[in-house]
Design an enzyme around this catalytic site. Structure first.
Site, PDB file in Angstrom:
ATOM      1  CB  SER A 153      -0.941   0.008   1.211  1.00 27.44           C
ATOM      2  OG  SER A 153      -0.205  -0.165   2.418  1.00 27.44           O
ATOM      3  N   GLY A 204      -2.051  -4.419   1.304  1.00 26.95           N
ATOM      4  CA  GLY A 204      -2.106  -5.676   2.038  1.00 26.95           C
ATOM      5  C   GLY A 204      -1.079  -6.704   1.606  1.00 26.95           C
ATOM      6  CG  ASN A 260       1.321  -5.181   4.712  1.00 26.95           C
ATOM      7  OD1 ASN A 260       0.931  -4.352   5.534  1.00 26.95           O
ATOM      8  ND2 ASN A 260       1.138  -5.024   3.411  1.00 26.95           N
ATOM      9  CG  ASP A 311      -3.221   4.649   8.349  1.00 30.43           C
ATOM     10  OD1 ASP A 311      -2.240   5.415   8.392  1.00 30.43           O
ATOM     11  OD2 ASP A 311      -3.568   4.076   7.298  1.00 30.43           O
ATOM     12  CG  HIS A 342      -1.082   3.682   4.641  1.00 29.55           C
ATOM     13  ND1 HIS A 342      -1.921   3.080   5.564  1.00 29.55           N
ATOM     14  CD2 HIS A 342      -0.575   2.691   3.870  1.00 29.55           C
ATOM     15  CE1 HIS A 342      -1.927   1.769   5.349  1.00 29.55           C
ATOM     16  NE2 HIS A 342      -1.118   1.515   4.330  1.00 29.55           N
TER      17      HIS A 342
END
Length: 227
Positions: free
Chosen positions: A51, A88, A116, A199, A202
């Site tokens: 991402s 993801g 991730n 979040d 990002h």
């Protein structure tokens, strides 16, 4: 009689339109094909990641690969950019979808994966193995491709030992596979609330501008613009 004349003019008008349209359409199609062929002839810079590469939460053109593409275009360089980021993505899933992207030869392959894995607490031996396998597959198929590995770091949620081991994977892989390392992709961005989405993971558009400035010198180096 007036109705007849109007009908004749209407028919003539339709005939003129019907005759002209295919030529105009062919002309537009021809121009489109020329642009497409010209783009295909340019050397490819492929960003392959998760991402962060995809530009989660912002427009794709504002993510750092899009900013690289804009800089490439502004300089009139014989390169084009493909953003192969997928939100993801882990190193394992990246490895499984790599073949599709390697149908076309990249002149530059920028690998940004592993974050991730770390956030999910995946066995880091597997992460390292997958990163190496991705690099080896690219090199096996396209020996002349320049490969850049983006180093990553994670918060200490999984414990200090895991966090340290994760960070050390990237220089190890870069050394063992003889590829150029971008030490930390999110240098100057990670942990700054003003440069990240709510979040905290990002980057915002402003954050991606900084990531671009981190990445661009390495792109310059492999395409022959570096000092």
């Amino acid at each position: 009689m007036k109705h007849l004349i109007k009908s004749i003019y209407l028919i003539l008008g339709l005939l003129i339109i019907s005759c002209a349209s295919p030529k105009e359409e062919k002309s537009e199609i021809s121009k489109s094909e020329e642009v497409s062929k010209e783009a295909e002839n340019k050397k490819l810079i492929l960003f392959f990641g998760n991402s962060l590469t995809a530009g989660y939460g912002i427009e794709a053109e504002d993510a750092f690969p899009g900013l690289v593409a804009a800089r490439i275009d502004s300089l009139g360089l014989d390169y084009r950019v493909i953003n192969g980021g997928l939100s993801g993505e882990t190193t394992a899933s990246g490895l499984s979808r790599l073949d599709w992207f390697l149908e076309e030869e990249p002149a530059v392959f920028v690998l940004e994966l592993g974050g991730n894995d770390g956030l999910r607490g995946i066995d880091l031996k597997e992460t390292k193995k997958n990163l190496k396998s991705i690099i080896q597959l690219v090199r096996e198929k396209y020996p002349d491709a320049s490969i850049l590995l983006s180093g990553m770091q994670i918060p200490p949620n999984m414990g200090q030992a895991y966090t340290k081991e994760f960070q050390e994977i990237y220089p190890q892989v870069a050394k063992e596979e003889a590829v150029k390392l971008i030490p930390f992709l999110l240098e100057g961005v990670a942990g700054d609330p003003e440069l990240n989405l709510p979040d905290g993971i990002h980057p915002t558009e402003a954050g991606h501008l900084i990531v671009f400035e981190t990445v661009w010198p390495y792109i310059e180096g492999v395409i022959g613009l570096g000092g």
